[in-house]
Enzyme design. Sequence first.
Site, short mmCIF file in Angstrom:
data_model
loop_
_atom_site.label_atom_id
_atom_site.label_comp_id
_atom_site.label_asym_id
_atom_site.label_seq_id
_atom_site.Cartn_x
_atom_site.Cartn_y
_atom_site.Cartn_z
N GLU A 61 -1.48 4.24 10.62
CA GLU A 61 -1.55 5.20 11.52
C GLU A 61 -2.84 5.49 12.10
O GLU A 61 -3.18 5.37 13.37
CB GLU A 61 -0.80 6.49 11.36
CG GLU A 61 0.82 6.17 11.28
CD GLU A 61 1.44 7.59 10.64
OE1 GLU A 61 2.06 8.00 11.58
OE2 GLU A 61 1.23 7.71 9.46
N SER A 80 5.35 12.83 1.41
CA SER A 80 5.59 13.91 2.50
C SER A 80 5.55 15.23 1.55
O SER A 80 6.18 15.10 0.42
CB SER A 80 7.01 13.82 3.08
OG SER A 80 7.32 14.91 3.78
N HIS A 119 7.50 -8.32 24.03
CA HIS A 119 8.07 -6.99 24.02
C HIS A 119 8.71 -6.21 23.20
O HIS A 119 9.70 -5.44 23.14
CB HIS A 119 8.92 -7.34 25.24
CG HIS A 119 8.71 -7.90 26.47
ND1 HIS A 119 8.12 -7.53 27.54
CD2 HIS A 119 8.71 -9.36 26.48
CE1 HIS A 119 7.44 -8.52 28.34
NE2 HIS A 119 7.91 -9.60 27.84
N LYS A 160 9.99 9.97 1.22
CA LYS A 160 9.07 9.25 2.15
C LYS A 160 7.89 8.74 1.74
O LYS A 160 7.13 9.43 0.65
CB LYS A 160 8.61 10.39 3.34
CG LYS A 160 9.83 10.44 4.13
CD LYS A 160 9.74 11.33 5.43
CE LYS A 160 9.00 10.39 6.32
NZ LYS A 160 8.47 11.16 7.50
#
Length: 461
Positions: A296, A283, A162, A289
């Site tokens: 992804e 970024s 979980h 970043k």
Amino acid sequence: MSTPHDPARFSAARTAAEPDADFKALNDSLAFDVRLWPFDVAQSRAHARMLAAQGIVEEADRDAILAALDRVETELQAGSFPFAPGDEDVHMAIERRVTELAGPAGGRLHTARSRNDQVATDMALFVREAAGRAGELVTDLATALVDAAQRHLDWPLPGYTHLQRGQPVYLSHHLLAYAWMLLRDRERLAFAADQTRALPLGAGALAGVSFATDRVAVASELGFAEVAPNSIDAVSNRDFVLDLLHAASTCATHLSRLGAELVLWSSSEFGFCELPDAWTSGSSIMPQKKNPDAAELLRAKAPRVVGHLAALHGVFHALPLTYNKDLQEDKEHLFDAVDTLELCLVAARGMVEGARFDRERMAAAAGDDLIAATDLADLLVRHGVPFREAHGVVAGLARTAIQSGRTLAQLGPDELPPPLDHAEVAEILRPAAWLESKVSEGGTALSRVREQLECARAALA
Ligand code: ARG
């Protein structure tokens, strides 16, 4: 009289008028099936040789056809193949060109053959090759995972259920879980390849052909183990496409889970690993970043592959025998699924090979002793307490610890209900002890992880 060079000979026989431009846009498949050309050339060579060996065409005609096919191959390789506006698909383009180059002999290539058995054969050859290539990429990725497991053999990491910390494991154990998934993917890919073992060619349009062909000879030249035993099934069968898409879907789904974990692990919140620069992007506005785009996309590409599988089940559903133009729709779904999977496998390998793990961060996350609550319950079980009851007792201890801002190890002797002994509890709560207690086969104790690492290497070899 039309000459063999007359393109009109290749237009549809029954229809005199020029096809509507939008019909052509809908119907033509050349734009996407052109990539089948190496298989189309190979099967045409095998077919021409067989026709001559059986005395169905003259040897001189065979030689003219083979010479034309050599030229076609060179042109297609070089990108100089002269496509014509009437080329509906790759099969017609190649046959037209062979006829231009070889003259009347070229017109004999399609003897005892239909585009129906021809396209099924090209597709089988494509699937066999694609399954083999994907299988190699899967092996490369699984090897990268086993190597990474070796490098991080005893690095503790929380195991989650979980997405809550459950029980500590070794990073090696966790990475090997993916290696086992991939080993199963490899079996599924091999199954899909094996489903192409029967040669469709020789089935003709659907009923067989009226020449004494030698299908076994064609099969052996093209690497098929046998010939399809039923001509109707041979031209209708695309099971091997579904099989490859199924293997690809399951594999892509595995990669999506790996991608999702890499996204989490590389976040500042987890901080378990840093992904290699080559597989991340900066970024455009936030200089600090490093975005895990590739990870992804591993997550996001899987449903695309599964979508192709679902789409083709839709296309084949309730399709009457035998060949229907619907079957042409198999190609773009298959090709995109194969291309997508290959890219994802390469990306996953790049990330696994280049990820730098943070031993301290992972150990700290795995060192929260609440994570050892199950071991404490097991201790009670060893003292004769039924597991359910032990579970309740330990849940109470965990509540006490959390409410007072302490760890389980910081609870005093008076807070431990009998038969728990303080020294025994302290021993159980040593981080290494939780990990090394999992001695069952397939468990996380180092001896067991070493064992499965060897098994995985042997399975890969
Ligand atoms: N382009 C067609 C396909 O991909 C080739 C077979 C055409 N056969 C036919 N009878 N129209 O399925």
